[in-house]
Motif scaffolding. Sequence first.
Motif, PDB file in Angstrom:
ATOM      1  N   ASN A 185      -1.256 -11.052   2.859  1.00 41.27           N
ATOM      2  CA  ASN A 185      -0.089 -11.568   2.145  1.00 41.27           C
ATOM      3  C   ASN A 185       0.180 -13.031   2.468  1.00 41.27           C
ATOM      4  O   ASN A 185       0.514 -13.827   1.576  1.00 41.27           O
ATOM      5  CB  ASN A 185       1.140 -10.720   2.480  1.00 41.27           C
ATOM      6  N   ARG A 186       0.037 -13.404   3.740  1.00 42.88           N
ATOM      7  CA  ARG A 186       0.277 -14.805   4.123  1.00 42.88           C
ATOM      8  C   ARG A 186      -0.771 -15.731   3.498  1.00 42.88           C
ATOM      9  O   ARG A 186      -0.432 -16.828   3.025  1.00 42.88           O
ATOM     10  CB  ARG A 186       0.254 -14.926   5.648  1.00 42.88           C
ATOM     11  N   VAL A 206      -3.415 -12.482  13.877  1.00 44.55           N
ATOM     12  CA  VAL A 206      -3.338 -13.949  13.771  1.00 44.55           C
ATOM     13  C   VAL A 206      -2.980 -14.405  12.356  1.00 44.55           C
ATOM     14  O   VAL A 206      -3.828 -14.831  11.577  1.00 44.55           O
ATOM     15  CB  VAL A 206      -4.653 -14.596  14.260  1.00 44.55           C
ATOM     16  N   TYR A 207      -1.679 -14.327  12.054  1.00 44.35           N
ATOM     17  CA  TYR A 207      -1.187 -14.862  10.786  1.00 44.35           C
ATOM     18  C   TYR A 207      -0.041 -15.858  11.009  1.00 44.35           C
ATOM     19  O   TYR A 207       0.496 -16.420  10.077  1.00 44.35           O
ATOM     20  CB  TYR A 207      -0.718 -13.735   9.855  1.00 44.35           C
ATOM     21  N   GLY A 259     -13.263  -1.626   0.465  1.00 45.44           N
ATOM     22  CA  GLY A 259     -11.976  -1.585   1.138  1.00 45.44           C
ATOM     23  C   GLY A 259     -12.034  -2.297   2.468  1.00 45.44           C
ATOM     24  O   GLY A 259     -12.922  -3.131   2.701  1.00 45.44           O
ATOM     25  N   ARG A 260     -11.092  -1.944   3.325  1.00 49.64           N
ATOM     26  CA  ARG A 260     -11.028  -2.575   4.654  1.00 49.64           C
ATOM     27  C   ARG A 260     -10.532  -1.541   5.661  1.00 49.64           C
ATOM     28  O   ARG A 260      -9.940  -0.517   5.278  1.00 49.64           O
ATOM     29  CB  ARG A 260     -10.090  -3.781   4.626  1.00 49.64           C
ATOM     30  N   PRO A 261     -10.743  -1.788   6.942  1.00 49.72           N
ATOM     31  CA  PRO A 261     -10.333  -0.798   7.942  1.00 49.72           C
ATOM     32  C   PRO A 261      -8.821  -0.748   8.114  1.00 49.72           C
ATOM     33  O   PRO A 261      -8.114  -1.719   7.886  1.00 49.72           O
ATOM     34  CB  PRO A 261     -11.000  -1.311   9.226  1.00 49.72           C
ATOM     35  N   ILE A 264      -7.746  -9.167  10.131  1.00 46.50           N
ATOM     36  CA  ILE A 264      -7.606  -8.635   8.780  1.00 46.50           C
ATOM     37  C   ILE A 264      -6.536  -7.534   8.815  1.00 46.50           C
ATOM     38  O   ILE A 264      -6.633  -6.585   9.591  1.00 46.50           O
ATOM     39  CB  ILE A 264      -8.955  -8.088   8.217  1.00 46.50           C
ATOM     40  N   ASP A 265      -5.485  -7.703   8.054  1.00 44.50           N
ATOM     41  CA  ASP A 265      -4.479  -6.654   7.835  1.00 44.50           C
ATOM     42  C   ASP A 265      -3.545  -7.121   6.721  1.00 44.50           C
ATOM     43  O   ASP A 265      -3.705  -8.224   6.179  1.00 44.50           O
ATOM     44  CB  ASP A 265      -3.751  -6.269   9.134  1.00 44.50           C
TER      45      ASP A 265
END
Length: 472
Positions: A76-77, A32-33, A204-206, A70-71
């Motif tokens: 970036n957006r 969802v971006y 960090g993040r997954p 989250i990605d």
Amino acid sequence: MLQIYNTLSRSKEVFKPIVPGQVKMYVCGMTVYDFCHIGHARVMIVFDMVVRWLRASGYEVLYVRNITDIDDKIINRAIDNGESISALTNRFIDAMHADSDELGLMRPDQEPRATDYISQMQGMIGKLIENELAYQVDDGDVNFAVRLLPRYGQLSGKSLDELNAGERVAIDSGKRDPLDFVLWKSAKPQEPADTRWASPWGEGRPGWHIECSAMSCDLLGEHFDIHGGGADLQFPHHENEIAQSEGALYGKNRQDDDAPFVNYWMHNGHIRVNEEKMSKSLGNFFLIRDVLKRFDPEVLRFFMLKAHYRSPINYSDAQLEEARAGLVRLYTSLAQAQAKTSPLDSHNPWAKRFTDAMNDDFNTPEAIAVLFDLASEVNRAQGAEKQALASTLKSLAASLHFLQRDPTEFLQAGSKQESGLSPAQIEEQIAQRQAAKQAKDFAKSDLIRKTLLDQGVVLEDKPGGLTEWRRA
């Protein structure tokens, strides 16, 4: 007896749920971006159809579709927009729901967000490290060691040597093998605070793949019935899900009699636009909300289900106009009788034909062909038989979520593509035609009918001097 084409076995298989009468199904959802496009619409419509048919067949269905919130694209957006991750994702989740609601789709029973399942993802990563299937590299990332899992490649049907890393899996010098994929991404100094979580391997993040394994196993169990998504997810995403999930559960040596992660894998076909791949760079990238400004939501749904869910589909305005014309034919038949939606007698020959089509791997093109054949019978029938056939038509279409509106409302709405006469202007012309007929000025009456027809309005004279109209 329902048969489903299983991507894993590359064949149709008789559907046997793990628990009789119950189905657990997971579908990969949206990142969802941005606003949803027609490729997303196909996934949503196809699996909405699957759930509706399973429930119409008597199954109790638990339908889960995740949200990736989250990605890298989201981060970036959000940075480009100068807003927080949650502000960005909440805005586009609301937009996704608005599009889905306008399409008349059911909400999933569970709609987990990745950011709510970080601890479950970390638990699965920890298990993979314990099973010696994952390792941490110097930059802090934790990767899955693909070549340590002999069964890797079963979904794509290729050997390890044939497989490529894939678009989502960057080849990094820190990896032991180009096929290895990231489970935990180490935080970068320039990334905002709301993009990082504490972990045993550092902040960090997954990675993208781990979220679906963790959420599906948490909500549906380590072994469930159906996993769905677009054909583009078959490799590497779904291949990696199997590797992670079965690697965490069984380690390196899953045995043949061990239960698989998922029993049936379903993938819907790609969408092409005017026979070209849909992409922003080609300028043929269509958002759902923009399409629905020009076409009725039921038309878009009908267009998507006219094709078999596994087939590629070509999107164009001409194809949507053809779908609208098909719906006009069906609604025109329904407009002739007071049709009611009711449970169907299994001995009804129309219901049997329709059910046989749907039970053959959700063959909606054949099921829709049954609806057209039935509409032709409605047109020929009289009296009580006409009403009974029309009710059967409406009842069968209900399982696909078609033909449930007032026929007159649909037929008079016409195409959003055309400006045309307003209902008030049409009624005024009909009144003038009635007056001409009463004055026995049949030339004027015929001229008004022809003039309206030239403007896309069809008149139908009924007993008692009534005239009904619809858009062509």
